[in-house]
Design a protein around this motif. Sequence first.
Motif, PDB file in Angstrom:
ATOM      1  N   LYS A   1      -3.822  21.597  10.069  1.00  8.30           N
ATOM      2  CA  LYS A   1      -5.202  21.116  10.039  1.00  8.30           C
ATOM      3  C   LYS A   1      -5.292  19.951   9.056  1.00  8.30           C
ATOM      4  O   LYS A   1      -4.685  19.977   7.998  1.00  8.30           O
ATOM      5  N   ALA A   2      -6.080  18.937   9.434  1.00  2.00           N
ATOM      6  CA  ALA A   2      -6.257  17.769   8.574  1.00  2.00           C
ATOM      7  C   ALA A   2      -7.729  17.387   8.543  1.00  2.00           C
ATOM      8  O   ALA A   2      -8.428  17.486   9.548  1.00  2.00           O
ATOM      9  N   SER A   3      -8.182  16.961   7.354  1.00  2.00           N
ATOM     10  CA  SER A   3      -9.562  16.483   7.211  1.00  2.00           C
ATOM     11  C   SER A   3      -9.573  15.382   6.161  1.00  2.00           C
ATOM     12  O   SER A   3      -8.702  15.314   5.301  1.00  2.00           O
ATOM     13  N   ILE A   4     -10.582  14.515   6.268  1.00  2.31           N
ATOM     14  CA  ILE A   4     -10.728  13.443   5.289  1.00  2.31           C
ATOM     15  C   ILE A   4     -12.190  13.397   4.860  1.00  2.31           C
ATOM     16  O   ILE A   4     -13.094  13.497   5.692  1.00  2.31           O
ATOM     17  N   ALA A   5     -12.397  13.310   3.557  1.00  3.25           N
ATOM     18  CA  ALA A   5     -13.751  13.223   3.001  1.00  3.25           C
ATOM     19  C   ALA A   5     -13.693  12.402   1.727  1.00  3.25           C
ATOM     20  O   ALA A   5     -12.838  12.635   0.868  1.00  3.25           O
ATOM     21  N   LYS A   6     -14.584  11.431   1.617  1.00  4.43           N
ATOM     22  CA  LYS A   6     -14.696  10.587   0.426  1.00  4.43           C
ATOM     23  C   LYS A   6     -13.365   9.951   0.040  1.00  4.43           C
ATOM     24  O   LYS A   6     -13.005   9.860  -1.127  1.00  4.43           O
ATOM     25  N   GLY A   7     -12.594   9.528   1.041  1.00  4.85           N
ATOM     26  CA  GLY A   7     -11.340   8.834   0.784  1.00  4.85           C
ATOM     27  C   GLY A   7     -10.178   9.717   0.381  1.00  4.85           C
ATOM     28  O   GLY A   7      -9.149   9.229  -0.065  1.00  4.85           O
TER      29      GLY A   7
ATOM     30  N   LEU B   1      -7.602  12.560   1.904  1.00  6.69           N
ATOM     31  CA  LEU B   1      -7.074  13.247   3.073  1.00  6.69           C
ATOM     32  C   LEU B   1      -6.457  14.561   2.627  1.00  6.69           C
ATOM     33  O   LEU B   1      -5.691  14.590   1.659  1.00  6.69           O
ATOM     34  N   LYS B   2      -6.776  15.639   3.336  1.00  8.81           N
ATOM     35  CA  LYS B   2      -6.189  16.940   3.035  1.00  8.81           C
ATOM     36  C   LYS B   2      -5.543  17.465   4.304  1.00  8.81           C
ATOM     37  O   LYS B   2      -6.193  17.563   5.352  1.00  8.81           O
ATOM     38  N   VAL B   3      -4.240  17.759   4.228  1.00  5.08           N
ATOM     39  CA  VAL B   3      -3.484  18.309   5.353  1.00  5.08           C
ATOM     40  C   VAL B   3      -2.994  19.680   4.928  1.00  5.08           C
ATOM     41  O   VAL B   3      -2.315  19.815   3.900  1.00  5.08           O
ATOM     42  N   VAL B   4      -3.351  20.710   5.706  1.00  4.97           N
ATOM     43  CA  VAL B   4      -2.944  22.080   5.405  1.00  4.97           C
ATOM     44  C   VAL B   4      -1.945  22.517   6.466  1.00  4.97           C
ATOM     45  O   VAL B   4      -2.250  22.502   7.659  1.00  4.97           O
TER      46      VAL B   4
ATOM     47  N   LEU C   1       0.850  -1.187   0.000  1.00  4.83           N
ATOM     48  CA  LEU C   1       0.000   0.000   0.000  1.00  4.83           C
ATOM     49  C   LEU C   1       0.885   1.237   0.000  1.00  4.83           C
ATOM     50  O   LEU C   1       1.740   1.393   0.858  1.00  4.83           O
ATOM     51  N   MET C   2       0.703   2.091  -0.964  1.00  2.00           N
ATOM     52  CA  MET C   2       1.442   3.347  -1.016  1.00  2.00           C
ATOM     53  C   MET C   2       0.511   4.387  -1.635  1.00  2.00           C
ATOM     54  O   MET C   2       0.404   4.478  -2.844  1.00  2.00           O
ATOM     55  N   PRO C   3      -0.216   5.131  -0.797  1.00  3.72           N
ATOM     56  CA  PRO C   3      -1.178   6.077  -1.336  1.00  3.72           C
ATOM     57  C   PRO C   3      -0.515   7.168  -2.173  1.00  3.72           C
ATOM     58  O   PRO C   3       0.581   7.626  -1.865  1.00  3.72           O
ATOM     59  N   ALA C   4      -1.207   7.564  -3.237  1.00  2.36           N
ATOM     60  CA  ALA C   4      -0.727   8.651  -4.078  1.00  2.36           C
ATOM     61  C   ALA C   4      -0.898   9.964  -3.322  1.00  2.36           C
ATOM     62  O   ALA C   4      -1.888  10.167  -2.619  1.00  2.36           O
ATOM     63  N   MET C   5       0.086  10.860  -3.454  1.00  5.82           N
ATOM     64  CA  MET C   5       0.053  12.149  -2.761  1.00  5.82           C
ATOM     65  C   MET C   5       0.322  13.279  -3.738  1.00  5.82           C
ATOM     66  O   MET C   5       1.145  13.143  -4.636  1.00  5.82           O
TER      67      MET C   5
ATOM     68  N   ILE D   1       1.247  25.066   2.765  1.00  6.64           N
ATOM     69  CA  ILE D   1       1.569  23.859   2.015  1.00  6.64           C
ATOM     70  C   ILE D   1       0.375  22.937   2.189  1.00  6.64           C
ATOM     71  O   ILE D   1      -0.108  22.747   3.309  1.00  6.64           O
ATOM     72  N   GLU D   2      -0.119  22.381   1.088  1.00  5.90           N
ATOM     73  CA  GLU D   2      -1.270  21.488   1.157  1.00  5.90           C
ATOM     74  C   GLU D   2      -0.862  20.113   0.643  1.00  5.90           C
ATOM     75  O   GLU D   2      -0.347  19.977  -0.457  1.00  5.90           O
ATOM     76  N   VAL D   3      -1.105  19.104   1.470  1.00  2.00           N
ATOM     77  CA  VAL D   3      -0.815  17.721   1.124  1.00  2.00           C
ATOM     78  C   VAL D   3      -2.153  17.013   0.943  1.00  2.00           C
ATOM     79  O   VAL D   3      -2.995  17.042   1.841  1.00  2.00           O
ATOM     80  N   THR D   4      -2.352  16.416  -0.214  1.00  2.00           N
ATOM     81  CA  THR D   4      -3.573  15.677  -0.495  1.00  2.00           C
ATOM     82  C   THR D   4      -3.179  14.241  -0.801  1.00  2.00           C
ATOM     83  O   THR D   4      -2.318  13.998  -1.636  1.00  2.00           O
ATOM     84  N   ALA D   5      -3.801  13.294  -0.095  1.00  3.27           N
ATOM     85  CA  ALA D   5      -3.478  11.877  -0.282  1.00  3.27           C
ATOM     86  C   ALA D   5      -4.755  11.096  -0.545  1.00  3.27           C
ATOM     87  O   ALA D   5      -5.776  11.322   0.105  1.00  3.27           O
ATOM     88  N   GLU D   6      -4.685  10.166  -1.500  1.00  3.91           N
ATOM     89  CA  GLU D   6      -5.815   9.294  -1.802  1.00  3.91           C
ATOM     90  C   GLU D   6      -5.804   8.118  -0.832  1.00  3.91           C
ATOM     91  O   GLU D   6      -4.863   7.330  -0.825  1.00  3.91           O
TER      92      GLU D   6
END
Length: 161
Positions: free
Chosen positions: A132-138, A140-143, A53-57, A66-71
């Motif tokens: 700040k971090a949130s997850i919606a519909k799979g 993940l968004k980290v700001v 498992l290695m989620p795309a970022m 800086i915004e990190v978005t991971a599937e």
Amino acid sequence: MNLRSLIPIGRSRDVARREYTPFWSLQREIDRLFDDFTRGFPSFSSSAGGQELMPAMDVTETNTEIEVTAELPGLEEKDVQINLADNVLTIRGEKKSERDEKTKDFRVVERSYGSFYRTLELPAGVDPDKIKASIAKGVLKVVVPKPAPAQVKTISVKPAA
């Protein structure tokens, strides 16, 4: 901020492939080809699902953050842990198998299960309380708010008395 610090670090915290080379994209495509070929063969991989498992970022940057978005399909907030230590942001998670082995006979298993983590080096001076971090519909968004630029003060040199 230096763009090199935004490149995700691999599992062993080695900063690999930070420099672009002409063969980097070729190597990536060959790796992808072998990953696709070996999917479903447990003996070719260390995880139980047949692949790691290695989620795309995605990592984006503005003047202020800086915004990190991971599937992370199928995961909820209880399945994900985010840590910051020594300016390294770590995203950990686990996708648990929900199979009932007794009632089903599996012929093909393509979905992956297991734990993962991704790390990302952040600039010095990031305030962990403002992340700040949130997850919606799979997804993940980290700001991460960027630290204020260092103040430069000129010190005048005077002759010794």
